[in-house]
Scaffold this motif. Structure first.
Motif, mmCIF file in Angstrom:
data_model
loop_
_atom_site.group_PDB
_atom_site.id
_atom_site.type_symbol
_atom_site.label_atom_id
_atom_site.label_comp_id
_atom_site.label_asym_id
_atom_site.label_seq_id
_atom_site.Cartn_x
_atom_site.Cartn_y
_atom_site.Cartn_z
ATOM 1 N N LYS A 75 -18.842 11.452 -0.962
ATOM 2 C CA LYS A 75 -19.937 10.948 -1.802
ATOM 3 C C LYS A 75 -20.765 12.108 -2.364
ATOM 4 C CE LYS A 75 -22.617 6.813 -1.480
ATOM 5 N NZ LYS A 75 -23.369 5.849 -0.645
ATOM 6 N N ARG A 90 -16.264 9.857 4.345
ATOM 7 C CA ARG A 90 -16.835 9.053 3.264
ATOM 8 C C ARG A 90 -18.123 9.696 2.734
ATOM 9 N NH1 ARG A 90 -20.615 5.164 2.423
ATOM 10 N NH2 ARG A 90 -21.396 5.309 4.558
ATOM 11 N N GLN A 146 -16.411 7.919 8.697
ATOM 12 C CA GLN A 146 -17.767 7.939 8.135
ATOM 13 C C GLN A 146 -18.078 9.289 7.502
ATOM 14 O OE1 GLN A 146 -20.928 7.150 10.855
ATOM 15 N NE2 GLN A 146 -20.599 4.929 10.855
#
Lengths: 148, 148
Positions: B139, B135, B132
């Motif tokens: 981003k 990610r 997580q």
DNA sequence: TATTGTTATACTCTATAACTATA
DNA sequence: TATAGTTATAGAGTATAACAATA
């Protein structure tokens, strides 16, 4: 900076991803704060002093994670900028750090710019994702202190 | 470094949380790499050259996010360390950067230390959480390039 | 003896500007 | 003209070591 994939195995490491995310974010914040004559590090000092009026240099240094000598330099710069002043402290060794009127104005701008920067830098994340990121980062932070 | 709560409103900003998480992680990695004579920045250069043998200084600098002059300094240091060498490049202006035998050994140690550091620094996160975090950070990274 | 602040010095990492050589 | 590398210089941020004043 090229894509992180350029670093192969290292690119899979969270540490590098974390670092490059931070480098980019800090570069953006630096640009935003530059017109006010402060770097992110100095801006953080201003905010700390605003929240802890009358604090001494030792506690400021502890908060910033820097030593006495570096704290002297930071305080000198902010004093030269007219943002803070050294007043007599709790005993004759310590200085009490306070914002000047100009420092209060500066602090307001710092908080505004920092807020806007945060919004822009993390605009691609939903509110949920931001909360998640904050939680995950805090979890790391509380641990890595124990690291040798 | 004191608790991030010491910075009041700023402490609620993701940027500060991100930065302090990075500062701590980088300090830990620096200590791990110090015995090998490299900083995290130089270590990243070694890994890039290993993955791109014969690359020139411009592409290395681009990958690291630094300019020509700074790249010269980085390359000089790694050459002095005996980790890399400059060979004739694709034309008479460019150098082709290559690891030496010692550089290959160094790279192996860098990757090992970096891996171990990553494990230690992010040990408090589950595999899911690490994924997580990765990610979410990616981003941010892909966006903040567009930032002014 | 310990604490607070200061100064001198140095190191790392970065940048800009001016330069050489090559293309 | 543009590109690759170099050099000189500078600036931000940090550190260590030695010192003075105070506790």
């Amino acid at each position: 900076m090229e894509d992180i994939a350029a670093f192969g195995v290292l690119g899979e490491r969270l540490g590098l991803t974390l670092h490059y995310a931070d480098v980019r974010a800090m570069a953006g914040l630096s640009m935003r704060l530059a017109p006010f004559g402060v770097t992110p590090a100095r801006a953080t000092a201003v905010v700390y002093i605003a929240l802890n009026p009358g604090c001494d240099q030792m506690s400021l240094g502890r908060a910033l994670g820097i030593n006495r000598a570096s704290t002297v330099k930071a305080v000198n710069e902010l004093e030269t900028l007219g943002a803070i002043e050294r007043r007599p402290g709790r005993d004759r060794r310590a200085n009490a750090l306070h914002l000047t009127a100009a420092g209060e104005t500066l602090r307001a701008r710092i908080e505004q710019e920092t807020l806007e920067h945060d919004r822009a830098a993390f605009a691609s994340l939903s509110a949920d994702e931001k909360a998640q990121l904050s939680r995950l980062l805090s979890k790391i932070r509380s641990d890595s202190a124990a690291e040798g």
